[in-house]
Design an enzyme around this catalytic site. Structure first.
Site, PDB file in Angstrom:
ATOM      1  N   GLU A 145      36.761  42.027  36.612  1.00  0.00           N
ATOM      2  CA  GLU A 145      38.048  42.696  36.833  1.00  0.00           C
ATOM      3  C   GLU A 145      37.888  44.221  36.844  1.00  0.00           C
ATOM      4  O   GLU A 145      38.711  44.954  36.293  1.00  0.00           O
ATOM      5  CB  GLU A 145      39.067  42.267  35.763  1.00  0.00           C
ATOM      6  CG  GLU A 145      39.428  40.803  35.847  1.00  0.00           C
ATOM      7  CD  GLU A 145      40.519  40.389  34.865  1.00  0.00           C
ATOM      8  OE1 GLU A 145      41.317  39.509  35.212  1.00  0.00           O
ATOM      9  OE2 GLU A 145      40.587  40.965  33.763  1.00  0.00           O
ATOM     10  N   GLU A 178      39.848  32.988  38.088  1.00  0.00           N
ATOM     11  CA  GLU A 178      40.613  32.695  36.879  1.00  0.00           C
ATOM     12  C   GLU A 178      42.005  32.256  37.297  1.00  0.00           C
ATOM     13  O   GLU A 178      42.846  33.084  37.661  1.00  0.00           O
ATOM     14  CB  GLU A 178      40.711  33.922  35.957  1.00  0.00           C
ATOM     15  CG  GLU A 178      39.405  34.304  35.299  1.00  0.00           C
ATOM     16  CD  GLU A 178      39.567  35.450  34.307  1.00  0.00           C
ATOM     17  OE1 GLU A 178      40.721  35.751  33.913  1.00  0.00           O
ATOM     18  OE2 GLU A 178      38.544  36.056  33.929  1.00  0.00           O
TER      19      GLU A 178
END
Length: 581
Positions: free
Chosen positions: A156, A234
């Site tokens: 991320e 995710e």
């Protein structure tokens, strides 16, 4: 064997739909790894994903640990034995609601440290760590007959910065050290995150999200600019809890199942979390936006398996959908797990922290307070004390640059507690004794694991303590990582209202999973046979701590409860039911 990324994922030359679930080996006792992995396979998943927590494997700089619960290699091998492929996310940063996002505390001992940038000392430390980590796993890549099909670069990153040079150096470092399976990145699909965090020439961009899948897949498709596999790295099917939340977070089974349908209709998935597990010890992280939000000990996440490994209605709903895309295997679970209610246990001994300080830590003297990092300490507490003179009125008392929670004592009596934004607020009080000792017990509630405050996570007292407008000098400091409780002298004195250790003995005939309830207790942590279960706090929402059966033994078990706020009970209760609030 081969795994390739072209217009789709290809395993041995044939299209392959990745149906994965997240299990973090470091959040599950190793005796239960096989059980959790078997349950993942029995749902129809073909892959397991795990982060790798740097601070578990290099707790102190240059000291490496890949044994016991840190035996990543064994976890991967068990996954292969169960019939699962593996997505490995070994990035130095993982977020994951984990202490400091997986980064080790000692990085902050460099006053110029720039985390997650191409700052040469940061890159050098990662390079040395990867020299230890990657040999544990490179021969377990699918190219060498192992189960690892993909590895992730960073995590991320687009939500943190856009230093593409850093990302490219990270990817090249992995390649140079033997990684030859395809690389991926993962980012939120909103704002600039995909643009910031992607290096498409080296790694396949994937997305993290929990809803609006069709919309975000279209965004990812446009970002690719050519036909590439679509993947949600995710797929958030639940959420985590912070201390002080009103209740345990849960999500709709039906809505999550519908989003899974949309993912599998067009692409690939990693379900976050399949099994959340537990933030044992002091490993839970924190978020900080408007205020500090430290995570609770449970990482149940409203996942497909509960914190303690039981199948949920969400699991069954997902299994039905997965059955449309994959064969559901059938086999017997290999691990027998019981849940036991051992009932109430009365306290055996109790001692004040102040009565046994010298057994737990050697005092460090300094003219000014030292941070936890200065004391070469990762987690736990630091106790600061200083003589502040005779009777008089103190009109300006302040803690300057102190994190995260401070219990403040005068002559061993609690004066006040300050937490987060209360710290630094000016206080006034009277000193009445001829001589007065100031004591400050500072707790690290978990270093922030996401966003802009990560470079500023020094714990303890960084700048100092103001007494009537001036910095107080001459301090004794006791580092209390609480990893040596076998040294406690329970023959010492106990005084009500003081931080204390309480000893219990639990005698069991048959070992099973259980849950400790601490009704009437304030704040602290619990160890069982030396294993730190994690924090408790009357603030909730979590009310009971999960005790995995493998940390118990037949016969007598030693339970130690540390309580910091002077709120203790005379018993604790072992239940066969959780209470996540």
């Amino acid at each position: 064997m081969s795994f390739e990324i072209k217009d789709d994922f290809y395993l041995e030359g044939k299209p392959f739909k990745v149906i994965s679930g997240s299990i973090h080996y470091f959040r599950v006792v190793p005796e239960y790894w096989r059980d959790r992995l078997e349950k993942l396979r029995l749902m129809g998943c073909n892959t397991v994903e795990t982060y790798v927590a740097w601070n578990k494997h290099e707790p102190n700089e240059g000291e490496y640990d890949f044994s016991g619960g840190n035996d990543l290699r064994r976890f991967i091998q068990i996954a292969q034995e169960v019939g699962l492929y593996v997505i490995l996310r070994p990035a130095p940063y993982i977020c994951a609601e984990w202490e400091f996002g997986g980064l080790p505390y000692w990085l902050l001992q460099d006053s110029k440290m720039k985390l997650r940038f191409s700052y040469p000392p940061f890159m050098e430390k990662i390079d040395r760590y990867f020299d230890q980590l990657l040999p544990q796993v490179t021969d377990l890549q699918i190219t060498q007959g192992g189960p690892i099909i993909m590895m992730q670069v960073e995590n991320e990153y687009g939500g943190y910065a856009n230093d593409k040079n850093y990302l490219r150096q990270m990817a090249q470092m992995m390649i140079d050290k033997g990684v030859n399976v395809p690389l991926v990145t993962s980012d939120g699909p909103w704002h600039d995150m995909l643009d910031n965090g992607s290096i498409p020439e080296l790694a396949l961009p994937t997305i993290n999200c929990g809803s609006k899948i069709k919309e975000w897949f279209q965004r990812l498709r446009e970002f690719h600019g050519e036909k590439k596999p679509l993947m949600v790295m995710e797929f958030w099917i639940g959420w985590f809890d912070a201390w002080g939340d009103e209740h345990h977070h849960t999500t709709s089974v039906e809505e999550a199942a519908n989003e899974l349908k949309d993912i599998l209709a067009e692409g690939n998935v990693n379900i976050y979390m399949f099994h959340g597990g537990t933030n044992f010890g002091f490993t839970s992280g924190a978020n900080y936006y408007e205020k500090l939000a430290p995570d609770v000990t449970s990482y149940d996440y409203d996942a497909l398996l509960t914190e303690w490994g039981e199948i949920t209605p969400k699991y069954e709903a997902f299994k039905e959908i997965i059955a449309q895309y994959a064969e559901i295997p059938e086999f017997e679970l290999s691990t027998k797990i019981l849940k036991k209610a051992y009932g109430p246990v009365k306290a055996k001994e109790r001692v004040s922290l102040f009565s046994t300080l010298d057994e737990l830590a050697e005092a460090v003297h300094s003219p000014y307070p030292l941070t936890m990092e200065d004391l070469n300490q990762a987690y736990g507490y630091v106790y600061y004390k200083s003589n502040i003179g005779g009777a008089r009125h103190i009109e300006d008392f302040r803690l300057i640059s102190c994190m995260d929670r401070a219990n403040i004592f005068v002559n061993d009596q609690l004066l006040l507690t300050q937490y987060d934004q209360e710290i630094g607020v000016q206080q006034a009080f009277d000193l009445t004794a001829a001589t007065n000792e100031l004591g400050i017990l500072v707790e690290n509630m978990g270093r922030v694991n996401y966003s802009v405050k990560m470079n500023h996570q020094h714990k303890g007292i960084k700048d100092g303590v103001i007494i009537n407008g001036a910095y107080q000098s001459e301090w004794e400091m006791y580092g209390l990582p609480m990893d040596n409780l076998d040294r406690i002298d329970f023959s010492g004195a106990y005084a009500e209202g003081q931080p204390s250790f309480t000893l219990f003995e639990l005698v069991v005939d048959e070992v099973g999973d259980t849950f400790i309830e601490l009704a009437g207790w304030g704040k602290g942590f619990v160890t069982v046979n030396g294993f730190n279960l994690g924090r408790f706090w009357e603030a909730g929402p979590q009310k009971r701590l999960y005790v995995p059966g493998p940390v118990l033994k037949a016969g007598t078990n030693e339970i130690i409860v540390f309580e910091s706020d002077g709120k203790v009970g005379e018993s604790i209760v072992f239940s066969d039911q959780p209470d996540l609030g």
